[in-house]
Design a protein around this motif. Sequence first.
Motif, PDB file in Angstrom:
ATOM      1  N   TYR A   1      15.410  49.140  27.610  1.00  0.00           N
ATOM      2  CA  TYR A   1      14.343  49.743  26.804  1.00  0.00           C
ATOM      3  C   TYR A   1      14.615  49.483  25.330  1.00  0.00           C
ATOM      4  CZ  TYR A   1      12.340  52.010  30.857  1.00  0.00           C
ATOM      5  OH  TYR A   1      11.720  52.249  32.071  1.00  0.00           O
ATOM      6  N   TYR A   2      13.587  49.020  24.636  1.00  0.00           N
ATOM      7  CA  TYR A   2      13.708  48.634  23.235  1.00  0.00           C
ATOM      8  C   TYR A   2      12.806  49.492  22.358  1.00  0.00           C
ATOM      9  CZ  TYR A   2      15.837  44.340  25.006  1.00  0.00           C
ATOM     10  OH  TYR A   2      16.656  43.430  25.626  1.00  0.00           O
ATOM     11  N   CYS A   3      13.369  49.909  21.245  1.00  0.00           N
ATOM     12  CA  CYS A   3      12.598  50.560  20.202  1.00  0.00           C
ATOM     13  C   CYS A   3      11.926  49.481  19.357  1.00  0.00           C
ATOM     14  CB  CYS A   3      13.546  51.408  19.359  1.00  0.00           C
ATOM     15  SG  CYS A   3      12.781  52.313  18.019  1.00  0.00           S
ATOM     16  N   HIS A   4      10.716  49.739  18.912  1.00  0.00           N
ATOM     17  CA  HIS A   4       9.909  48.747  18.189  1.00  0.00           C
ATOM     18  C   HIS A   4       9.224  49.431  17.010  1.00  0.00           C
ATOM     19  CE1 HIS A   4       5.832  47.026  17.562  1.00  0.00           C
ATOM     20  NE2 HIS A   4       6.424  45.858  17.741  1.00  0.00           N
ATOM     21  N   ALA A   5       9.173  48.726  15.892  1.00  0.00           N
ATOM     22  CA  ALA A   5       8.429  49.217  14.734  1.00  0.00           C
ATOM     23  C   ALA A   5       7.793  48.028  14.038  1.00  0.00           C
ATOM     24  CB  ALA A   5       9.338  49.971  13.780  1.00  0.00           C
ATOM     25  N   ARG A   6       6.617  48.279  13.467  1.00  0.00           N
ATOM     26  CA  ARG A   6       5.904  47.203  12.773  1.00  0.00           C
ATOM     27  C   ARG A   6       5.488  47.670  11.379  1.00  0.00           C
ATOM     28  NH1 ARG A   6       2.805  42.779  14.429  1.00  0.00           N
ATOM     29  NH2 ARG A   6       3.035  43.361  16.625  1.00  0.00           N
ATOM     30  N   ASP A   7       5.862  46.874  10.363  1.00  0.00           N
ATOM     31  CA  ASP A   7       5.278  47.044   9.048  1.00  0.00           C
ATOM     32  C   ASP A   7       4.685  45.689   8.674  1.00  0.00           C
ATOM     33  OD1 ASP A   7       8.615  47.425   7.548  1.00  0.00           O
ATOM     34  OD2 ASP A   7       7.693  45.712   8.530  1.00  0.00           O
ATOM     35  N   TRP A   8       5.263  45.000   7.717  1.00  0.00           N
ATOM     36  CA  TRP A   8       4.849  43.628   7.445  1.00  0.00           C
ATOM     37  C   TRP A   8       5.484  42.666   8.451  1.00  0.00           C
ATOM     38  CZ3 TRP A   8       1.038  43.943   4.253  1.00  0.00           C
ATOM     39  CH2 TRP A   8       1.035  44.938   3.261  1.00  0.00           C
ATOM     40  N   TYR A   9       6.489  43.185   9.164  1.00  0.00           N
ATOM     41  CA  TYR A   9       7.217  42.405  10.155  1.00  0.00           C
ATOM     42  C   TYR A   9       7.319  43.222  11.440  1.00  0.00           C
ATOM     43  CZ  TYR A   9       8.642  40.057   5.849  1.00  0.00           C
ATOM     44  OH  TYR A   9       8.636  39.422   4.629  1.00  0.00           O
ATOM     45  N   VAL A  10       7.850  42.591  12.462  1.00  0.00           N
ATOM     46  CA  VAL A  10       8.147  43.276  13.712  1.00  0.00           C
ATOM     47  C   VAL A  10       9.649  43.498  13.784  1.00  0.00           C
ATOM     48  CG1 VAL A  10       8.110  43.116  16.216  1.00  0.00           C
ATOM     49  CG2 VAL A  10       6.160  42.267  14.878  1.00  0.00           C
ATOM     50  N   HIS A  11      10.048  44.719  14.075  1.00  0.00           N
ATOM     51  CA  HIS A  11      11.458  45.089  14.135  1.00  0.00           C
ATOM     52  C   HIS A  11      11.789  45.573  15.533  1.00  0.00           C
ATOM     53  CE1 HIS A  11      11.429  44.992   9.723  1.00  0.00           C
ATOM     54  NE2 HIS A  11      10.288  45.652   9.802  1.00  0.00           N
ATOM     55  N   TRP A  12      12.980  45.197  16.002  1.00  0.00           N
ATOM     56  CA  TRP A  12      13.436  45.597  17.335  1.00  0.00           C
ATOM     57  C   TRP A  12      14.831  46.200  17.242  1.00  0.00           C
ATOM     58  CZ3 TRP A  12      10.123  45.390  21.321  1.00  0.00           C
ATOM     59  CH2 TRP A  12       9.046  44.499  21.265  1.00  0.00           C
ATOM     60  N   GLY A  13      15.098  47.170  18.106  1.00  0.00           N
ATOM     61  CA  GLY A  13      16.454  47.644  18.287  1.00  0.00           C
ATOM     62  C   GLY A  13      17.193  46.727  19.245  1.00  0.00           C
ATOM     63  N   GLN A  14      18.456  47.081  19.511  1.00  0.00           N
ATOM     64  CA  GLN A  14      19.281  46.223  20.362  1.00  0.00           C
ATOM     65  C   GLN A  14      19.050  46.493  21.844  1.00  0.00           C
ATOM     66  OE1 GLN A  14      20.304  49.016  19.051  1.00  0.00           O
ATOM     67  NE2 GLN A  14      21.405  50.079  20.682  1.00  0.00           N
ATOM     68  N   GLY A  15      18.384  47.599  22.158  1.00  0.00           N
ATOM     69  CA  GLY A  15      18.076  47.925  23.541  1.00  0.00           C
ATOM     70  C   GLY A  15      19.089  48.869  24.161  1.00  0.00           C
ATOM     71  N   THR A  16      18.621  49.652  25.121  1.00  0.00           N
ATOM     72  CA  THR A  16      19.496  50.543  25.879  1.00  0.00           C
ATOM     73  C   THR A  16      19.120  50.434  27.351  1.00  0.00           C
ATOM     74  OG1 THR A  16      20.334  52.825  26.059  1.00  0.00           O
ATOM     75  CG2 THR A  16      18.004  52.587  25.560  1.00  0.00           C
ATOM     76  N   GLN A  17      20.143  50.314  28.194  1.00  0.00           N
ATOM     77  CA  GLN A  17      19.910  50.087  29.620  1.00  0.00           C
ATOM     78  C   GLN A  17      19.569  51.394  30.325  1.00  0.00           C
ATOM     79  OE1 GLN A  17      20.096  47.087  31.560  1.00  0.00           O
ATOM     80  NE2 GLN A  17      19.243  48.437  33.136  1.00  0.00           N
ATOM     81  N   VAL A  18      18.519  51.354  31.111  1.00  0.00           N
ATOM     82  CA  VAL A  18      18.154  52.463  31.994  1.00  0.00           C
ATOM     83  C   VAL A  18      18.189  51.937  33.425  1.00  0.00           C
ATOM     84  CG1 VAL A  18      16.317  54.030  32.713  1.00  0.00           C
ATOM     85  CG2 VAL A  18      16.749  53.644  30.278  1.00  0.00           C
ATOM     86  N   THR A  19      18.988  52.580  34.252  1.00  0.00           N
ATOM     87  CA  THR A  19      19.103  52.183  35.649  1.00  0.00           C
ATOM     88  C   THR A  19      18.766  53.374  36.525  1.00  0.00           C
ATOM     89  OG1 THR A  19      20.847  50.591  35.104  1.00  0.00           O
ATOM     90  CG2 THR A  19      20.623  51.232  37.418  1.00  0.00           C
TER      91      THR A  19
END
Length: 114
Positions: A93-111
């Motif tokens: 699962y990735y966190c996402h944010a958008r301003d003038w660009y697209v930003h992503w987190g590194q992700g966290t595993q859900v099992t």
Amino acid sequence: QVQLVESGGGLVQPGGSLRLSCQVSGNIVSINTMGWYRQAPGKERELVARITSGDAIEYADFVKGRFTISRTSGKRTMYLQMDGLKAEDTAVYYCHARDWYVHWGQGTQVTVSS
């Protein structure tokens, strides 16, 4: 620059719950959309839920009624409460944010597994 850091993933049994958190740092003034995406092995990254600039909330059909997205008023923390988890929810699962660009987190595993 915006930085996103997820936490809260892990192993849970079917029917269980998890709450993911996303800590947001950097310049957040221009952020207009924040959300959660996920990517399962061998599949494309897909939208789970998002909050737009007008605080409108959108959920993917496969999580409606089970997941809840929220954030603090200052946009510094975003959450994804996941209830009624199913095996098919297993993904990074990735966190996402958008301003003038697209930003992503590194992700966290859900099992989700028994």
